[in-house]
Write a protein that holds these residues in place. Structure first.
Motif, PDB file in Angstrom:
ATOM      1  N   LEU A 230      -6.937  -8.104  -0.622  1.00  0.00           N
ATOM      2  CA  LEU A 230      -6.940  -6.677  -0.275  1.00  0.00           C
ATOM      3  C   LEU A 230      -6.801  -5.813  -1.527  1.00  0.00           C
ATOM      4  CD1 LEU A 230      -6.770  -4.285   1.675  1.00  0.00           C
ATOM      5  CD2 LEU A 230      -4.313  -4.747   1.896  1.00  0.00           C
ATOM      6  N   LYS A 231      -5.862  -6.152  -2.385  1.00  0.00           N
ATOM      7  CA  LYS A 231      -5.635  -5.331  -3.573  1.00  0.00           C
ATOM      8  C   LYS A 231      -6.853  -5.329  -4.488  1.00  0.00           C
ATOM      9  CE  LYS A 231      -2.583  -4.449  -7.463  1.00  0.00           C
ATOM     10  NZ  LYS A 231      -1.405  -4.871  -8.269  1.00  0.00           N
ATOM     11  N   GLY A 232      -7.466  -6.475  -4.671  1.00  0.00           N
ATOM     12  CA  GLY A 232      -8.647  -6.545  -5.525  1.00  0.00           C
ATOM     13  C   GLY A 232      -9.787  -5.689  -4.994  1.00  0.00           C
ATOM     14  N   THR A 233      -9.949  -5.702  -3.672  1.00  0.00           N
ATOM     15  CA  THR A 233     -11.016  -4.905  -3.051  1.00  0.00           C
ATOM     16  C   THR A 233     -10.753  -3.413  -3.235  1.00  0.00           C
ATOM     17  OG1 THR A 233     -11.402  -6.640  -1.405  1.00  0.00           O
ATOM     18  CG2 THR A 233     -12.230  -4.420  -0.901  1.00  0.00           C
ATOM     19  N   LEU A 234      -9.500  -2.996  -2.988  1.00  0.00           N
ATOM     20  CA  LEU A 234      -9.164  -1.577  -3.078  1.00  0.00           C
ATOM     21  C   LEU A 234      -9.182  -1.084  -4.526  1.00  0.00           C
ATOM     22  CD1 LEU A 234      -6.313  -1.343  -0.419  1.00  0.00           C
ATOM     23  CD2 LEU A 234      -8.755  -0.838  -0.161  1.00  0.00           C
ATOM     24  N   GLU A 235      -8.825  -1.945  -5.451  1.00  0.00           N
ATOM     25  CA  GLU A 235      -8.889  -1.564  -6.859  1.00  0.00           C
ATOM     26  C   GLU A 235     -10.334  -1.322  -7.279  1.00  0.00           C
ATOM     27  OE1 GLU A 235      -6.142  -2.838 -10.489  1.00  0.00           O
ATOM     28  OE2 GLU A 235      -7.470  -4.464  -9.842  1.00  0.00           O
ATOM     29  N   LEU A 236     -11.221  -2.172  -6.808  1.00  0.00           N
ATOM     30  CA  LEU A 236     -12.646  -1.998  -7.094  1.00  0.00           C
ATOM     31  C   LEU A 236     -13.151  -0.692  -6.491  1.00  0.00           C
ATOM     32  CD1 LEU A 236     -15.269  -3.225  -8.256  1.00  0.00           C
ATOM     33  CD2 LEU A 236     -15.609  -4.338  -6.032  1.00  0.00           C
ATOM     34  N   LEU A 237     -12.720  -0.380  -5.259  1.00  0.00           N
ATOM     35  CA  LEU A 237     -13.129   0.857  -4.592  1.00  0.00           C
ATOM     36  C   LEU A 237     -12.645   2.076  -5.372  1.00  0.00           C
ATOM     37  CD1 LEU A 237     -14.211   2.546  -2.224  1.00  0.00           C
ATOM     38  CD2 LEU A 237     -12.036   2.120  -1.042  1.00  0.00           C
ATOM     39  N   ALA A 238     -11.368   2.075  -5.778  1.00  0.00           N
ATOM     40  CA  ALA A 238     -10.805   3.215  -6.504  1.00  0.00           C
ATOM     41  C   ALA A 238     -11.510   3.431  -7.835  1.00  0.00           C
ATOM     42  CB  ALA A 238      -9.311   3.008  -6.717  1.00  0.00           C
ATOM     43  N   GLN A 239     -11.797   2.369  -8.527  1.00  0.00           N
ATOM     44  CA  GLN A 239     -12.474   2.504  -9.821  1.00  0.00           C
ATOM     45  C   GLN A 239     -13.925   2.952  -9.652  1.00  0.00           C
ATOM     46  OE1 GLN A 239     -11.857  -1.346 -11.620  1.00  0.00           O
ATOM     47  NE2 GLN A 239      -9.744  -0.897 -12.209  1.00  0.00           N
ATOM     48  N   VAL A 241     -15.042   4.962  -7.272  1.00  0.00           N
ATOM     49  CA  VAL A 241     -15.094   6.367  -6.869  1.00  0.00           C
ATOM     50  C   VAL A 241     -14.497   7.278  -7.937  1.00  0.00           C
ATOM     51  CG1 VAL A 241     -14.304   8.062  -5.160  1.00  0.00           C
ATOM     52  CG2 VAL A 241     -15.054   5.791  -4.419  1.00  0.00           C
ATOM     53  N   PHE A 242     -13.366   6.903  -8.498  1.00  0.00           N
ATOM     54  CA  PHE A 242     -12.611   7.814  -9.361  1.00  0.00           C
ATOM     55  C   PHE A 242     -12.692   7.501 -10.851  1.00  0.00           C
ATOM     56  CE2 PHE A 242     -10.251   7.844  -5.249  1.00  0.00           C
ATOM     57  CZ  PHE A 242     -10.531   9.146  -4.901  1.00  0.00           C
ATOM     58  N   GLY A 243     -13.284   6.374 -11.223  1.00  0.00           N
ATOM     59  CA  GLY A 243     -13.406   6.055 -12.644  1.00  0.00           C
ATOM     60  C   GLY A 243     -12.915   4.659 -12.954  1.00  0.00           C
ATOM     61  N   SER A 244     -13.557   4.010 -13.915  1.00  0.00           N
ATOM     62  CA  SER A 244     -13.277   2.600 -14.203  1.00  0.00           C
ATOM     63  C   SER A 244     -11.898   2.359 -14.800  1.00  0.00           C
ATOM     64  CB  SER A 244     -14.353   2.047 -15.150  1.00  0.00           C
ATOM     65  OG  SER A 244     -14.375   2.807 -16.357  1.00  0.00           O
ATOM     66  N   ASP A 245     -11.238   3.440 -15.275  1.00  0.00           N
ATOM     67  CA  ASP A 245      -9.909   3.247 -15.875  1.00  0.00           C
ATOM     68  C   ASP A 245      -8.783   3.522 -14.884  1.00  0.00           C
ATOM     69  OD1 ASP A 245     -10.560   5.891 -15.680  1.00  0.00           O
ATOM     70  OD2 ASP A 245      -9.652   6.489 -17.581  1.00  0.00           O
ATOM     71  N   ARG A 246      -9.091   3.673 -13.601  1.00  0.00           N
ATOM     72  CA  ARG A 246      -8.047   3.941 -12.609  1.00  0.00           C
ATOM     73  C   ARG A 246      -7.274   2.672 -12.261  1.00  0.00           C
ATOM     74  NH1 ARG A 246      -6.413   7.731 -13.734  1.00  0.00           N
ATOM     75  NH2 ARG A 246      -7.886   7.657 -15.446  1.00  0.00           N
ATOM     76  N   SER A 261       1.966  -3.597   6.059  1.00  0.00           N
ATOM     77  CA  SER A 261       1.132  -2.419   5.853  1.00  0.00           C
ATOM     78  C   SER A 261       1.507  -1.740   4.551  1.00  0.00           C
ATOM     79  CB  SER A 261       1.302  -1.428   7.013  1.00  0.00           C
ATOM     80  OG  SER A 261       1.002  -2.024   8.256  1.00  0.00           O
ATOM     81  N   VAL A 262       0.534  -1.066   3.944  1.00  0.00           N
ATOM     82  CA  VAL A 262       0.790  -0.401   2.653  1.00  0.00           C
ATOM     83  C   VAL A 262       0.071   0.939   2.611  1.00  0.00           C
ATOM     84  CG1 VAL A 262       1.157  -2.529   1.343  1.00  0.00           C
ATOM     85  CG2 VAL A 262      -1.158  -1.611   1.582  1.00  0.00           C
ATOM     86  N   GLU A 263       0.655   1.857   1.872  1.00  0.00           N
ATOM     87  CA  GLU A 263      -0.046   3.060   1.432  1.00  0.00           C
ATOM     88  C   GLU A 263      -0.570   2.777   0.030  1.00  0.00           C
ATOM     89  OE1 GLU A 263      -0.701   5.666   3.114  1.00  0.00           O
ATOM     90  OE2 GLU A 263       0.775   5.780   4.743  1.00  0.00           O
ATOM     91  N   VAL A 264      -1.778   3.234  -0.245  1.00  0.00           N
ATOM     92  CA  VAL A 264      -2.406   2.937  -1.533  1.00  0.00           C
ATOM     93  C   VAL A 264      -2.485   4.221  -2.355  1.00  0.00           C
ATOM     94  CG1 VAL A 264      -4.446   1.998  -2.672  1.00  0.00           C
ATOM     95  CG2 VAL A 264      -3.762   1.139  -0.415  1.00  0.00           C
ATOM     96  N   ASP A 265      -1.955   4.165  -3.577  1.00  0.00           N
ATOM     97  CA  ASP A 265      -2.022   5.287  -4.508  1.00  0.00           C
ATOM     98  C   ASP A 265      -2.941   4.910  -5.668  1.00  0.00           C
ATOM     99  OD1 ASP A 265      -0.092   6.478  -2.939  1.00  0.00           O
ATOM    100  OD2 ASP A 265       1.574   5.789  -4.199  1.00  0.00           O
ATOM    101  N   VAL A 266      -3.613   5.911  -6.224  1.00  0.00           N
ATOM    102  CA  VAL A 266      -4.438   5.713  -7.407  1.00  0.00           C
ATOM    103  C   VAL A 266      -3.849   6.553  -8.535  1.00  0.00           C
ATOM    104  CG1 VAL A 266      -6.033   7.565  -6.783  1.00  0.00           C
ATOM    105  CG2 VAL A 266      -6.794   5.766  -8.333  1.00  0.00           C
ATOM    106  N   SER A 267      -3.878   6.026  -9.737  1.00  0.00           N
ATOM    107  CA  SER A 267      -3.355   6.774 -10.877  1.00  0.00           C
ATOM    108  C   SER A 267      -4.136   8.070 -11.032  1.00  0.00           C
ATOM    109  CB  SER A 267      -3.426   5.942 -12.163  1.00  0.00           C
ATOM    110  OG  SER A 267      -4.752   5.515 -12.415  1.00  0.00           O
TER     111      SER A 267
END
Length: 347
Positions: A230-239, A241-246, A261-267
């Motif tokens: 799950l984390k790997g998938t969401l990290e790929l999604l965030a980067q 949409v919002f940039g490869s350094d997120r 369950s988790v809430e997901v934050d992006v830097s």
């Protein structure tokens, strides 16, 4: 006046009339006047019966010559007038190709649709299928299949518009996942899907919420699925949409259909995690909710939770667009203000 002289006089006057005409409709009137059954030429020829037999051939030949000449002149005049009419029309419709053209305003795809298409494209590339479903949904699929039985307090968070006691406007696209899980054949491989679409909630408390918004939910069900997947998938999604350094972080939370369950934050992409007004000085921005699929949800769909597991997440394209482009009021998406929409033409 002798018949011969009368014919010559008619011929001369006829030629004068033809040469003076400037309209086709008038030319047709002259044709009828000169050559018609009641015209002077026809009337003059009727007087041939009074001529001597030896005079008739000469007068007849003269009459034929005059009639043929008038007919030819009428045809030539008609052709000339038609050509003039065409030239006049062409002159009126003349286009100066050296002048600048008239610009046509071309619309663009709505910014939310752009974000949704971008996310869909990412997951299609990862092997996910895109599945749509009805917006008017049964309570059974919207809530009960998602581990939200009747009178469950968590239903208050998704208060919606009921049509009947058992029919409502869906509050999330999870019912699409429930229907798909019921039908999926795991002998053909894992289930990997996203379900985009409109959802409805009685949620209009502030400028960041609307009673109608868009959602993209993702679901993966297979053996040996973990939080790392799950984390790997969401990290790929965030980067994406919002940039490869997120970077992302997961915070414990509660959703009835996932456990844990988790809430997901992006830097924060505005201050790069240093703290600013966008991230409320925390360096992080909350973007979505996720978790491992609750065993009850799997069992409700007829899937053995002791063998299979999965992860699920819910993305709000409206929120993603607001964060990505710095939009303060969600209502701007739906007001159709061209000045607002044109800002995203190049995206």
């Amino acid at each position: 006046m002798e018949l011969k002289d009368l014919l010559k006089d008619l011929h001369e006057k006829g030629l004068q009339q033809i040469s003076a005409v400037d309209q086709i409709n008038k030319l047709n009137e002259i044709r009828v006047q000169l050559l018609g059954k009641k015209g002077p030429l026809t009337q003059a020829l009727r007087g041939m019966k009074d001529l001597k037999p030896d005079e008739r051939p000469e007068i007849g030949a003269l009459a034929n010559v005059i009639r043929d000449d008038l007919q030819n002149k009428l045809d030539q005049a008609k052709q000339h007038l038609e050509q003039e009419a065409i030239q006049l029309q062409l002159q009126k419709e003349k286009i100066d190709v050296t002048l600048p053209g008239n610009k046509r305003k071309v619309g663009t795809k709505h910014v939310i649709n752009q974000v949704m298409d971008d996310i869909e494209s990412l997951f299609i590339g990862l092997g996910y299928q895109v599945v749509a479903g009805p917006e008017v949904e049964e309570d059974h699929y919207n809530f009960e299949m998602m581990n939200l039985p009747k009178d469950h307090p968590a239903r208050d968070m998704q208060d919606t518009f009921y049509i009947t006691k058992e029919t409502l406007m869906r509050t999330h696209t999870s019912p699409v996942q429930a229907r798909t899980m019921e039908q999926h054949d795991f002998s053909k491989g894992p289930l990997k899907m996203i379900s985009p679409g409109r959802v409805y909630r009685r949620d209009t408390d502030d400028a960041t919420h609307s009673h109608q918004f868009n959602q993209i939910e993702g679901l993966v069900v297979d053996e040996h699925i973990t939080m790392a997947d799950l984390k790997g998938t969401l990290e790929l999604l965030a980067q994406h949409v919002f940039g490869s350094d997120r970077e992302i972080r997961l915070r414990p939370s509660y959703f009835p259909f996932t456990e844990p369950s988790v809430e997901v934050d992006v830097s924060c992409f505005n201050c790069n995690g240093q703290g600013c007004s966008v991230c409320k000085k925390t360096g992080w921005i909350e973007v979505l909710g996720a978790g491992l699929v609750h065993p009850n949800v799997l069992e409700n769909a007829g899937i053995d939770s002791k063998i299979y597991g999965g992860f699920a997440f819910g993305v709000g394209p409206d929120r993603f667009a607001m964060l990505k482009y710095g939009i303060n009021d969600i209502r701007d998406f739906y007001l159709n203000d061209v000045r607002f929409l044109e800002q995203f033409k190049g995206e």
